[in-house]
Write a protein that holds these residues in place. Sequence first.
Motif, short mmCIF file in Angstrom:
data_model
loop_
_atom_site.label_atom_id
_atom_site.label_comp_id
_atom_site.label_asym_id
_atom_site.label_seq_id
_atom_site.Cartn_x
_atom_site.Cartn_y
_atom_site.Cartn_z
N PHE A 72 12.28 47.08 2.24
CA PHE A 72 11.44 46.00 2.78
C PHE A 72 10.00 46.45 2.75
CE2 PHE A 72 9.06 43.86 6.07
CZ PHE A 72 9.42 42.55 5.92
N GLY B 203 17.32 31.89 -6.66
CA GLY B 203 15.92 31.59 -6.33
C GLY B 203 15.83 30.76 -5.08
N GLU C 210 16.71 46.08 -1.67
CA GLU C 210 15.36 46.60 -1.88
C GLU C 210 14.76 47.08 -0.57
OE1 GLU C 210 14.09 43.32 -5.26
OE2 GLU C 210 12.86 43.57 -3.47
N VAL D 167 15.89 44.58 2.12
CA VAL D 167 16.14 43.17 1.84
C VAL D 167 17.30 43.10 0.86
CG1 VAL D 167 15.18 41.04 0.88
CG2 VAL D 167 13.69 42.61 2.11
N PHE E 215 11.77 34.52 6.97
CA PHE E 215 10.71 35.46 6.58
C PHE E 215 10.32 35.39 5.12
CE2 PHE E 215 12.76 38.71 4.01
CZ PHE E 215 14.10 38.52 4.29
N GLN F 32 4.65 37.80 -8.13
CA GLN F 32 4.60 37.76 -6.67
C GLN F 32 4.42 39.21 -6.19
OE1 GLN F 32 8.28 35.35 -5.88
NE2 GLN F 32 7.80 34.73 -7.96
N VAL G 124 7.03 41.99 -6.04
CA VAL G 124 8.28 41.42 -5.50
C VAL G 124 9.13 40.93 -6.67
CG1 VAL G 124 9.29 39.58 -4.10
CG2 VAL G 124 7.23 40.75 -3.31
N GLU G 125 8.54 40.09 -7.51
CA GLU G 125 9.20 39.65 -8.74
C GLU G 125 8.14 39.01 -9.61
OE1 GLU G 125 12.06 36.48 -8.58
OE2 GLU G 125 10.95 35.33 -7.11
N GLN H 133 14.86 31.52 -2.16
CA GLN H 133 15.25 32.20 -0.92
C GLN H 133 16.74 32.05 -0.58
OE1 GLN H 133 11.66 30.91 -0.71
NE2 GLN H 133 11.89 32.89 -1.63
N ILE I 2 3.02 42.12 -2.96
CA ILE I 2 2.73 42.36 -1.55
C ILE I 2 1.66 43.45 -1.47
CG2 ILE I 2 3.61 43.19 0.68
CD1 ILE I 2 6.26 41.83 0.05
N ARG J 112 4.04 33.62 5.59
CA ARG J 112 5.44 33.36 5.90
C ARG J 112 5.65 33.31 7.40
NH1 ARG J 112 7.46 38.54 3.16
NH2 ARG J 112 5.33 39.19 3.58
N LYS K 133 16.82 40.03 -11.38
CA LYS K 133 16.00 40.97 -10.61
C LYS K 133 16.35 42.43 -10.87
CE LYS K 133 14.76 37.82 -6.82
NZ LYS K 133 15.08 36.49 -7.36
N LYS L 69 19.40 40.62 -1.71
CA LYS L 69 19.29 39.32 -2.37
C LYS L 69 20.17 39.24 -3.61
CE LYS L 69 14.60 40.79 -3.64
NZ LYS L 69 13.18 40.43 -3.70
N ILE M 112 19.16 35.42 0.74
CA ILE M 112 18.27 36.56 1.03
C ILE M 112 18.38 36.94 2.51
CG2 ILE M 112 15.86 37.32 1.13
CD1 ILE M 112 15.33 35.98 -1.36
N1 ADP Z 1 11.37 43.93 -0.96
C1 ADP Z 1 10.83 42.98 -0.18
N2 ADP Z 1 10.05 43.28 0.87
C2 ADP Z 1 9.53 42.32 1.67
N3 ADP Z 1 9.74 41.00 1.48
C3 ADP Z 1 10.51 40.63 0.44
C4 ADP Z 1 11.09 41.59 -0.45
N4 ADP Z 1 11.82 40.93 -1.37
C5 ADP Z 1 11.68 39.62 -1.07
N5 ADP Z 1 10.91 39.42 0.00
C6 ADP Z 1 10.54 38.12 0.59
O1 ADP Z 1 11.50 37.16 0.22
C7 ADP Z 1 10.91 36.19 -0.66
C8 ADP Z 1 11.90 35.79 -1.75
O2 ADP Z 1 12.23 36.92 -2.54
P1 ADP Z 1 12.21 36.83 -4.12
O3 ADP Z 1 12.60 38.16 -4.63
O4 ADP Z 1 10.91 36.30 -4.57
O5 ADP Z 1 13.40 35.82 -4.41
P2 ADP Z 1 13.45 34.28 -4.92
O6 ADP Z 1 13.93 34.40 -6.32
O7 ADP Z 1 14.39 33.60 -4.01
O8 ADP Z 1 12.04 33.75 -4.87
C9 ADP Z 1 9.67 36.85 -1.20
O9 ADP Z 1 8.73 35.89 -1.64
C10 ADP Z 1 9.22 37.66 -0.01
O10 ADP Z 1 8.57 36.83 0.94
#
Ligand code: ADP
Length: 402
Positions: free
Chosen positions: A183, A148, A181, A141, A216, A257, A269-270, A150, A259, A210, A103, A143, A153
């Motif tokens: 939120f 992966g 990061e 957030v 979340f 992914q 997001v990723e 979640q 938002i 979610r 990431k 992580k 996180i």
């Molecule tokens: N910066 C952010 N702002 C809001 N929600 C976030 C953010 N980063 C992650 N999330 C929430 O957490 C979830 C998992 O984060 P993600 O980066 O996709 O990690 P993973 O690799 O575990 O899927 C996302 O799908 C989203 O719902």
Amino acid sequence: MKTVLFVGAGRHQRRAIQRAKELGLRVAAVDRNPDAPGLGEADVRRVVDYADVEAVLKALDGLEVDGVLTVSADSAVPAVAAIAERLGLPGIGVETAHLMTHKVAMRRRLADAGVPQPRFAALRRLSERHRALDEVGVPAVLKPADSGGQRGIFRIESVDDIELHLHEALAVSPTNEAILEQFVDGTEMNGIVVARGGEQLPLTLSDRLRPPGVGFGVGWIHLYPATVYGHQLEESEHVATYAVRTLGLRNGIAFPQLIASPDGTVSVVECAARIPGGQMADLVRHAVGVDLVEVQIRFALGEEVPDELVVPRFRQPLAIRFLTAEPGPLPTGRVVGVGSLEKVLAFPGVVQADTYLQVGEVIRPVRLDGDRRGYVIATAPTNLEALERAEAAARLVDVEVE
Ligand SMILES: Nc1ncnc2c1ncn2[C@@H]1O[C@H](COP(=O)(O)OP(=O)(O)O)[C@@H](O)[C@H]1O
Ligand SMILES: [Mg+2]
């Protein structure tokens, strides 16, 4: 007869392995867990940890392989790229594999290209918490940089929260790195984009709803099509394809992914380089008639991927409701019995349903992807009607707890 190597042989891989065999291929599979459900389906199986690429190559011991792939497992993506390079097979390249699984590396590359995303800061130790929070602000957030599902996180409201959780976030990162990061508030969306010959074909964009609270990050409902519209929809499709191009994926399946925020902006997001887990491949199959597993196998073998296999054949609104504890339909407690799904499957619009519940397991409140213990997929003339059907059918799932 061609041979494909599956890296990882878990529950999601099992279906894909069966599909590969239906397509007339010989399947080799590796997993470090001797009881991995996909190993039993493979023609050639080796128990080996795929994180160790040399060990995998050694275990294959000269076996002729024509292609290598994974399904759903983010941690296998770099291994697949490395094995492909070593064996001279088609692949996405180790650099792109790194950018699409780590990431911090991903955020830096996206930032260079001006892709809209949250503010971020990398951190490896507790002493960096003040600097990181100053750069990012709250809410944030935290992580792991490369994990992966979640895992690890946390939502962060203060520097104390970082102190409380950094250890766990670092512990699940193989490279011992975390990312903080900003939120981002809004509607989360999953995109599926196929890159073919360096061009990006957007297949689906769906809402990923979610639950409130500690879970979340868990996707517990998918809605197709996504509910964004107008300019924000166009922007979402543009950002999804631009992120894939920026990360350098030329041939493969990408999982951006996003938002969509109430102010009209869209943030990444990723963006993963694989078929997602969590029934997203089923979503694509029911929504637009594309079989992602077959597409992925063709990329792995270096075969042509014709339009007939990747261009949406129809657009069918649908909803996926995962079975979770409160406020989902499942009770919490130790499972003593799981009834048949007959009534669920007979419900109007339901096209697929399953439970992964085992007698004796404990159903907990939702916190991780793994707390989803099954799903119901329903179609309807609109996404919201499909959701009503999926919700109603999910309430018919018969689980007894003590
Ligand atoms: N910066 C952010 N702002 C809001 N929600 C976030 C953010 N980063 C992650 N999330 C929430 O957490 C979830 C998992 O984060 P993600 O980066 O996709 O990690 P993973 O690799 O575990 O899927 C996302 O799908 C989203 O719902
Ligand atoms: Mg994710």
